[in-house]
Write a protein that holds these residues in place. Structure first.
Motif, PDB file in Angstrom:
ATOM      1  N   ARG A   1       0.824  -1.219   0.000  1.00 51.22           N
ATOM      2  CA  ARG A   1       0.000   0.000   0.000  1.00 51.22           C
ATOM      3  C   ARG A   1       0.852   1.262   0.000  1.00 51.22           C
ATOM      4  N   GLU A   2       2.036   1.158   0.550  1.00 58.44           N
ATOM      5  CA  GLU A   2       2.922   2.324   0.619  1.00 58.44           C
ATOM      6  C   GLU A   2       3.410   2.755  -0.760  1.00 58.44           C
ATOM      7  N   LYS A   3       3.377   1.828  -1.717  1.00 54.74           N
ATOM      8  CA  LYS A   3       3.851   2.116  -3.077  1.00 54.74           C
ATOM      9  C   LYS A   3       2.649   2.378  -3.985  1.00 54.74           C
ATOM     10  N   LYS A   4       2.263   3.628  -4.143  1.00 54.12           N
ATOM     11  CA  LYS A   4       1.065   3.957  -4.909  1.00 54.12           C
ATOM     12  C   LYS A   4       1.190   3.587  -6.383  1.00 54.12           C
ATOM     13  N   TRP A   5       2.402   3.659  -6.918  1.00 50.93           N
ATOM     14  CA  TRP A   5       2.604   3.310  -8.322  1.00 50.93           C
ATOM     15  C   TRP A   5       2.318   1.842  -8.583  1.00 50.93           C
ATOM     16  N   LEU A   6       2.445   1.017  -7.517  1.00 53.57           N
ATOM     17  CA  LEU A   6       2.250  -0.427  -7.667  1.00 53.57           C
ATOM     18  C   LEU A   6       0.804  -0.757  -8.035  1.00 53.57           C
ATOM     19  N   LYS A   7      -0.133   0.024  -7.540  1.00 48.50           N
ATOM     20  CA  LYS A   7      -1.554  -0.206  -7.824  1.00 48.50           C
ATOM     21  C   LYS A   7      -1.819  -0.179  -9.324  1.00 48.50           C
ATOM     22  N   TYR A   8      -1.349   0.857  -9.988  1.00 49.81           N
ATOM     23  CA  TYR A   8      -1.587   1.013 -11.428  1.00 49.81           C
ATOM     24  C   TYR A   8      -0.773  -0.005 -12.231  1.00 49.81           C
ATOM     25  N   THR A   9       0.416  -0.338 -11.730  1.00 55.47           N
ATOM     26  CA  THR A   9       1.234  -1.353 -12.393  1.00 55.47           C
ATOM     27  C   THR A   9       0.531  -2.707 -12.367  1.00 55.47           C
ATOM     28  N   LEU A  10      -0.042  -3.048 -11.215  1.00 55.57           N
ATOM     29  CA  LEU A  10      -0.746  -4.325 -11.078  1.00 55.57           C
ATOM     30  C   LEU A  10      -1.959  -4.395 -12.003  1.00 55.57           C
ATOM     31  N   TYR A  11      -2.735  -3.311 -12.047  1.00 57.16           N
ATOM     32  CA  TYR A  11      -3.912  -3.296 -12.917  1.00 57.16           C
ATOM     33  C   TYR A  11      -3.509  -3.421 -14.385  1.00 57.16           C
ATOM     34  N   ALA A  12      -2.408  -2.776 -14.744  1.00 58.01           N
ATOM     35  CA  ALA A  12      -1.929  -2.846 -16.131  1.00 58.01           C
ATOM     36  C   ALA A  12      -1.481  -4.261 -16.482  1.00 58.01           C
ATOM     37  N   ILE A  13      -0.728  -4.888 -15.575  1.00 56.78           N
ATOM     38  CA  ILE A  13      -0.231  -6.256 -15.808  1.00 56.78           C
ATOM     39  C   ILE A  13      -1.395  -7.246 -15.882  1.00 56.78           C
ATOM     40  N   CYS A  14      -2.331  -7.128 -14.954  1.00 62.37           N
ATOM     41  CA  CYS A  14      -3.479  -8.038 -14.922  1.00 62.37           C
ATOM     42  C   CYS A  14      -4.331  -7.891 -16.184  1.00 62.37           C
ATOM     43  N   SER A  15      -4.571  -6.646 -16.588  1.00 65.82           N
ATOM     44  CA  SER A  15      -5.378  -6.392 -17.787  1.00 65.82           C
ATOM     45  C   SER A  15      -4.692  -6.944 -19.029  1.00 65.82           C
ATOM     46  N   ALA A  16      -3.374  -6.749 -19.117  1.00 65.31           N
ATOM     47  CA  ALA A  16      -2.620  -7.251 -20.275  1.00 65.31           C
ATOM     48  C   ALA A  16      -2.638  -8.770 -20.315  1.00 65.31           C
ATOM     49  N   PHE A  17      -2.515  -9.403 -19.170  1.00 65.68           N
ATOM     50  CA  PHE A  17      -2.519 -10.868 -19.097  1.00 65.68           C
ATOM     51  C   PHE A  17      -3.856 -11.435 -19.585  1.00 65.68           C
ATOM     52  N   VAL A  18      -4.945 -10.846 -19.116  1.00 68.03           N
ATOM     53  CA  VAL A  18      -6.278 -11.318 -19.519  1.00 68.03           C
ATOM     54  C   VAL A  18      -6.508 -11.058 -21.005  1.00 68.03           C
ATOM     55  N   LEU A  19      -6.084  -9.898 -21.486  1.00 67.73           N
ATOM     56  CA  LEU A  19      -6.262  -9.555 -22.898  1.00 67.73           C
ATOM     57  C   LEU A  19      -5.492 -10.527 -23.800  1.00 67.73           C
ATOM     58  N   LEU A  20      -4.241 -10.815 -23.443  1.00 68.27           N
ATOM     59  CA  LEU A  20      -3.439 -11.746 -24.236  1.00 68.27           C
ATOM     60  C   LEU A  20      -4.026 -13.165 -24.194  1.00 68.27           C
ATOM     61  N   THR A  21      -4.543 -13.538 -23.035  1.00 68.39           N
ATOM     62  CA  THR A  21      -5.193 -14.848 -22.921  1.00 68.39           C
ATOM     63  C   THR A  21      -6.399 -14.926 -23.842  1.00 68.39           C
ATOM     64  N   ALA A  22      -7.219 -13.869 -23.833  1.00 62.63           N
ATOM     65  CA  ALA A  22      -8.420 -13.841 -24.675  1.00 62.63           C
ATOM     66  C   ALA A  22      -8.062 -13.957 -26.156  1.00 62.63           C
ATOM     67  N   ILE A  23      -7.055 -13.204 -26.581  1.00 63.19           N
ATOM     68  CA  ILE A  23      -6.626 -13.250 -27.985  1.00 63.19           C
ATOM     69  C   ILE A  23      -6.092 -14.632 -28.334  1.00 63.19           C
ATOM     70  N   SER A  24      -5.320 -15.226 -27.410  1.00 62.09           N
ATOM     71  CA  SER A  24      -4.726 -16.537 -27.666  1.00 62.09           C
ATOM     72  C   SER A  24      -5.791 -17.611 -27.840  1.00 62.09           C
ATOM     73  N   ARG A  25      -6.896 -17.498 -27.094  1.00 65.20           N
ATOM     74  CA  ARG A  25      -7.950 -18.512 -27.193  1.00 65.20           C
ATOM     75  C   ARG A  25      -8.676 -18.453 -28.534  1.00 65.20           C
ATOM     76  N   ILE A  26      -8.745 -17.250 -29.104  1.00 62.69           N
ATOM     77  CA  ILE A  26      -9.348 -17.114 -30.437  1.00 62.69           C
ATOM     78  C   ILE A  26      -8.373 -17.648 -31.487  1.00 62.69           C
ATOM     79  N   CYS A  27      -7.099 -17.279 -31.360  1.00 59.64           N
ATOM     80  CA  CYS A  27      -6.076 -17.744 -32.301  1.00 59.64           C
ATOM     81  C   CYS A  27      -5.890 -19.257 -32.219  1.00 59.64           C
ATOM     82  N   ASP A  28      -6.248 -19.832 -31.086  1.00 59.80           N
ATOM     83  CA  ASP A  28      -6.098 -21.264 -30.873  1.00 59.80           C
ATOM     84  C   ASP A  28      -7.314 -22.047 -31.391  1.00 59.80           C
TER      85      ASP A  28
END
Length: 336
Positions: free
Chosen positions: A258-285
């Motif tokens: 919680r002390e690292k405010k930048w970590l919040k946005y980094t986590l949301y960005a990483i999580c969103s990218a992971f889900v997006l890439l997974t979604a694309i991969s399932r269509i390509c698969d």
């Protein structure tokens, strides 16, 4: 001046509303047909498919995410059931034995699911190891992994167990609810996968005639068949990948995070990218349609947000963990 918490809440509502409207717009578009009379949902898969004459071509990108996409969900029980196993002192005395047995069972179940349901198991079977020999080896492996996990769990610091007590229960509840809902919808909707349509084409049939738009479930055949041919809607991999957003809740729980405010946005960005890439991969698969992955995400993320609000609203029923932490802090101050 708007307070920091209120400002963050407004930003969160605005972002979630924008994403929801965008996804709804895409879902509506997928209900429409092009000039040749084909649904755009099907047209997208035809454009992205790498298969030739029904021969499924698994790309490295699709192969990678077919394995790692499910792990955010698969590791919940093996990790957090063990953590709760050693947090029995936070449970009323008369229920402690039952609680420990339940957590041990959940841990074993988690490893069984991880061993048998992951793509790694499919890879092992593809190498020729199947039948009773496969089940025996994987079963022993799951039991050994569960035993090792329960042993190593006792080394988790007590303070860490207390801090994550409520989060662990929340994560397990989220996993179980999302799993039941996702599998339940699959059984009811009974939508044919794109790759199985390609197989029908290779046999000389019109595989594309089996296509159904996302809003038309097949109530006539409620089942979940062994080869998952009619389990396209919603996407299980995308639903499992969405569990990675638990990291965003964990950010609020762990003091050092919680002390690292930048970590919040980094986590949301990483999580969103992971889900997006997974979604694309399932269509390509050739495993899912765009509507499948959108709903896989939407269902799982909605369950996540609802349970997050229920578990972490003020006036919760997990005061025992907070009292235990406060007691530990008081003892440290006296000793210090």
């Amino acid at each position: 001046m708007i307070g920091e918490d209120k400002k963050n809440k407004i930003i969160s509502i605005a972002i979630h509303s924008a994403v929801a409207i965008a996804l709804l717009g895409v879902l509506i578009l997928l209900c429409l047909k092009n000039s040749t009379g084909e649904y755009f949902d099907l047209v997208i898969n035809k454009a992205l498919s790498k298969s030739i004459d029904g021969n499924w071509a698994k790309t490295a990108f699709a192969f990678l995410f077919s394995i790692i996409a499910e792990y955010p969900a698969y590791f919940i029980l093996p990790i957090f059931a063990v953590m709760l196993f050693y947090s029995d002192d936070l449970v009323p005395y008369k229920w402690r034995k039952v609680f420990k047995i339940a957590m041990a069972v959940l841990s074993i179940c988690g490893w069984v699911i991880l061993c048998f349901k992951s793509e790694v198991a499919d890879m092992i079977q593809a190498k020729g190891l199947d039948g009773m020999k496969f089940y025996a080896i994987m079963g022993v492996l799951a039991l050994c992994a569960a035993g090792l996990g329960l042993y190593l769990g006792k080394f988790i610091p007590k303070r860490t167990r207390y801090i994550l007590f409520k989060f662990a229960i929340f994560a397990i509840c989220y996993l179980l609810v999302a799993l039941v809902v996702n599998q339940g919808v699959k059984m009811i909707w009974h939508r044919m996968r794109f790759r199985d349509m390609l197989k029908e084409n290779a046999l000389g049939h019109d595989g594309y005639s089996y296509f159904t738009p996302w809003y038309t479930p097949d109530f006539a055949r409620i089942e979940l068949n062994a080869d998952y041919a009619y389990s396209s809607f919603p996407s299980g991999h995308t639903s499992s990948a969405t569990h990675i957003f638990l990291l965003c809740t964990l950010y609020r729980i762990l003091p050092k995070w919680r002390e690292k405010k930048w970590l919040k946005y980094t986590l949301y960005a990483i999580c969103s990218a992971f889900v997006l890439l997974t979604a694309i991969s399932r269509i390509c698969d050739d495993a899912h349609f765009l509507s499948d992955v959108i709903w896989g995400f939407a269902i799982s993320y909605t369950i996540y947000k609802v349970l997050d609000k229920l578990f972490f609203r003020k006036g919760n029923n997990f005061a025992v963990a907070e009292e235990a932490l406060a007691s530990m802090q008081d003892k440290r101050m006296l000793l210090g």
